[in-house]
Enzyme design. Structure first.
Site, PDB file in Angstrom:
ATOM      1  N   ASP A 192       0.915  -1.143   0.000  1.00 63.81           N
ATOM      2  CA  ASP A 192       0.000   0.000   0.000  1.00 63.81           C
ATOM      3  C   ASP A 192       0.950   1.187   0.000  1.00 63.81           C
ATOM      4  O   ASP A 192       1.551   1.506   1.027  1.00 63.81           O
ATOM      5  CB  ASP A 192      -0.887   0.015   1.252  1.00 63.81           C
ATOM      6  N   HIS A 193       1.109   1.824  -1.149  1.00 66.12           N
ATOM      7  CA  HIS A 193       2.239   2.762  -1.255  1.00 66.12           C
ATOM      8  C   HIS A 193       2.084   3.955  -0.311  1.00 66.12           C
ATOM      9  O   HIS A 193       3.070   4.616   0.010  1.00 66.12           O
ATOM     10  CB  HIS A 193       2.508   3.178  -2.703  1.00 66.12           C
ATOM     11  N   HIS A 255      -5.685   2.951   0.970  1.00 61.04           N
ATOM     12  CA  HIS A 255      -4.907   4.088   1.475  1.00 61.04           C
ATOM     13  C   HIS A 255      -5.615   4.834   2.611  1.00 61.04           C
ATOM     14  O   HIS A 255      -4.997   5.179   3.625  1.00 61.04           O
ATOM     15  CB  HIS A 255      -4.613   5.085   0.354  1.00 61.04           C
TER      16      HIS A 255
END
Ligand SMILES: NC(=O)C1=CN([C@@H]2O[C@H](COP(=O)(O)OP(=O)(O)OC[C@H]3O[C@@H](n4cnc5c(N)ncnc54)[C@H](OP(=O)(O)O)[C@@H]3O)[C@@H](O)[C@H]2O)C=CC1
Ligand SMILES: O=C1O[C@H](COP(=O)(O)O)[C@@H](O)[C@H](O)[C@H]1O
Length: 519
Positions: A192-193, A255
């Protein structure tokens, strides 16, 4: 060193490994992964004992592949490959093999290539499989890695997978069931950047390394929390993917809920990956579920952009975008009022919103504190603004607090003052990219900032009833012009509780005095 907060230079050096990049010719590899690898090399975090094998169906020679990697770094990397000697050392680590992931024989050939690379670069059998592929390929790749003999190695093996992790809870469970037939949970790194972003990681430090925030971090002192992930872009060339996904699945399920968990979690007893993830999953489990479609309609806003303008530029509506159904009801805007049913947060609304084609690109968290008591002291004579703590995540990084102070020279007139630490102004916009941080962590075996399966599972459990309610004919899709702040209903959500969205992106009311390392 696994489990340490990523605080920079003191972090552990990584062990050598072969990095298999499935999807080597794709957009993610080009825009994020090659630049991340080059930055790590340039900073000395990657030594010489590594190799990258690019894998995709289309044919490429090693030379063509290296030229593609160079072009991507020139365009997207924060470091330019202008040191020829450094570049020539770096590019030697890159090789390409054309492989259809359904072709088991090809995986056997990959074993032979791997052995050659391991001997050439003195790599002790460690293997990192990065799947920059469509999720339906994750299962077949995992099986073929095992059947093809890639997992028979003396070193470690890890699987890094991209989002989206499923389309709903059921499909996520099926996907997880497939990959866990081959890899153990501790070998799976779900990206999950947002968790790789500098300021998202900083949330823990701000909360737990400052004596004055934690005592106030609860429903006695916090009135509400606002999390905004605003984007100016539309769907660009990803209309095909986005139209099946929408803002709820693309941004909120992952996010937004991850950021909310970082804000709301209890202090972990140790900074170990499992301790931190245990605390996050407790938050996700405590999210108050929407128990009926009516609850969804009362608390959640679903919007789609129509034609509009942004900074004077005319923009088309979502339904006119390439690869989007002209009658699409996919949401490009999502906002919700969310509650966490635990002792710390009981009664505190968390307002979360995300949207495409909004007026600014920014990700911010606003913590609004309860006001001083009404009718006493200064509130008898002044309109006191509540104190705020604002965490600016992206693209500007920093924090500011807003307090009330006496207007100099007046009797007791009060004015709001914002005191800002602008990190971007201090170090520029040159902090490590999220992918750089996460690749580094995956190679070092630090899973702190990757999502564990139970987090994904609970996030879907929260999101599924929203998606189900939206499928009903009575569900309303609201429209907003591109370049606006989204449907009016999102403002009403807060107004119903006596609040409003605080301005983001450093825009603020005129009367605020800024004390900052920028302004
Ligand atoms: N792009 C982005 O910004 C982001 C992407 N992601 C996720 O990352 C993943 C990859 O995305 P993206 O790079 O944009 O996708 P692309 O469509 O650009 O790339 C897909 C890659 O997969 C390869 N591929 C497709 N089918 C096969 C096959 N049968 N065998 C071997 N290789 C195959 C393609 O190469 P070839 O055609 O040569 O086989 C190509 O390299 C997706 O899961 C996406 O959701 C997540 C966040 C952001
Ligand atoms: O995962 C995604 O994130 C981007 C936004 O990321 P950011 O780092 O630029 O804030 C979003 O545009 C994309 O739709 C989504 O898939």
């Amino acid at each position: 060193m696994s489990g340490q907060l990523n605080l920079g230079p003191q972090a552990a050096k990584m062990e050598g490994a072969v990095i298999y990049l499935f999807g080597a010719t794709g957009d993610l590899a080009k825009r994020k992964l090659y630049p991340a690898l080059f930055s790590l090399y340039k900073e000395g975090k990657l030594a010489e004992d590594f190799a990258v094998v690019g894998l995709a169906r289309r044919p490429r020679t090693d030379e063509q592949f290296r030229a593609d990697v160079l072009a991507s770094i020139q365009e997207f990397c924060r470091y330019k490959p202008d040191d020829e000697e450094l570049w020539s050392r770096f590019e030697k680590h890159f090789v390409y093999m054309s492989l259809d992931i359904h072709n088991l024989e090809g995986f056997r050939e990959l074993v032979a290539l791997t052995q050659r690379l391991e001997a050439q670069f003195e790599i002790p059998g460690n293997r990192l499989f990065y799947l920059a592929l469509a999720p339906e390929l994750f299962g077949p790749v995992s099986f073929n890695l095992r059947e093809g003999g890639l997992l028979e190695t003396a070193g470690w093996h890890r699987l890094v997978i991209e989002k989206p992790f499923g389309y709903d809870r059921e499909s996520a469970r099926e996907l997880n069931e497939q990959i866990t037939q081959v890899f153990r949970e501790e070998e799976i790194y779900r990206i999950d950047h947002y968790l790789g972003k500098e300021m998202v990681q900083n949330i823990e430090v701000i909360r737990f390394a400052n004596a004055f925030f934690e005592p106030l971090w609860n429903n006695k002192h916090i009135a509400n929390v606002q999390i905004s992930l605003a984007e100016t872009v539309g769907v660009e060339d990803r209309g095909g993917y986005y139209d099946k996904s929408g803002a709820l699945r693309d941004m909120a399920q992952n996010h937004m809920l991850q950021m909310l968990a970082m804000i709301a979690m209890e202090p972990p007893s140790r900074l170990h990956p499992e301790d931190i993830r245990d605390e996050k999953v407790k938050v996700l489990r405590s999210l108050r579920p929407f128990r009926s479609p009516e609850e969804v309609y009362r608390n959640v806003v679903r919007g789609q952009y129509t034609a509009g303008t942004l900074k004077g530029k005319p923009l088309k509506g979502y339904r006119e975008e390439d690869s989007v159904d002209p009658a699409s009801v996919t949401e490009t805007y999502f906002a919700a009022r969310v509650f966490i049913d635990n002792f710390r947060w009981a009664g505190v609304p968390f307002y979360i919103r995300t949207g495409k084609r909004l007026p600014v690109k920014t990700t911010e968290v606003v913590i609004e504190f309860k006001n001083a008591p009404a009718g006493v002291l200064f509130r008898t004579r002044n309109e006191l603004a509540p104190n705020l703590l604002v965490i600016r995540v992206n693209p500007m990084e920093g924090i500011y607090i807003k307090i009330n102070a006496k207007k100099p020279g007046s009797d007791a007139d009060i004015q709001p003052v914002a005191m800002e630490f602008c990190q971007s102004c201090q170090v520029g916009l040159n902090t490590p990219e999220a992918y750089e941080t996460l690749l580094y962590d995956a190679i070092r075996g630090d899973s702190t900032y990757f999502t564990r399966w139970d987090e994904v599972d609970h996030a879907w459990a929260f999101v599924d009833p929203i998606a189900e309610a939206w499928r009903l004919p009575e569900s309303e899709l609201l429209f907003y012009p591109a370049g606006s702040w989204g449907p009016e209903r999102a403002a009403e959500l807060l107004a119903e509780d006596g609040y409003h969205w605080w301005p983001v992106n450093g825009q603020d009311e005129d009367n605020v005095i800024w004390i900052s390392n920028t302004k």
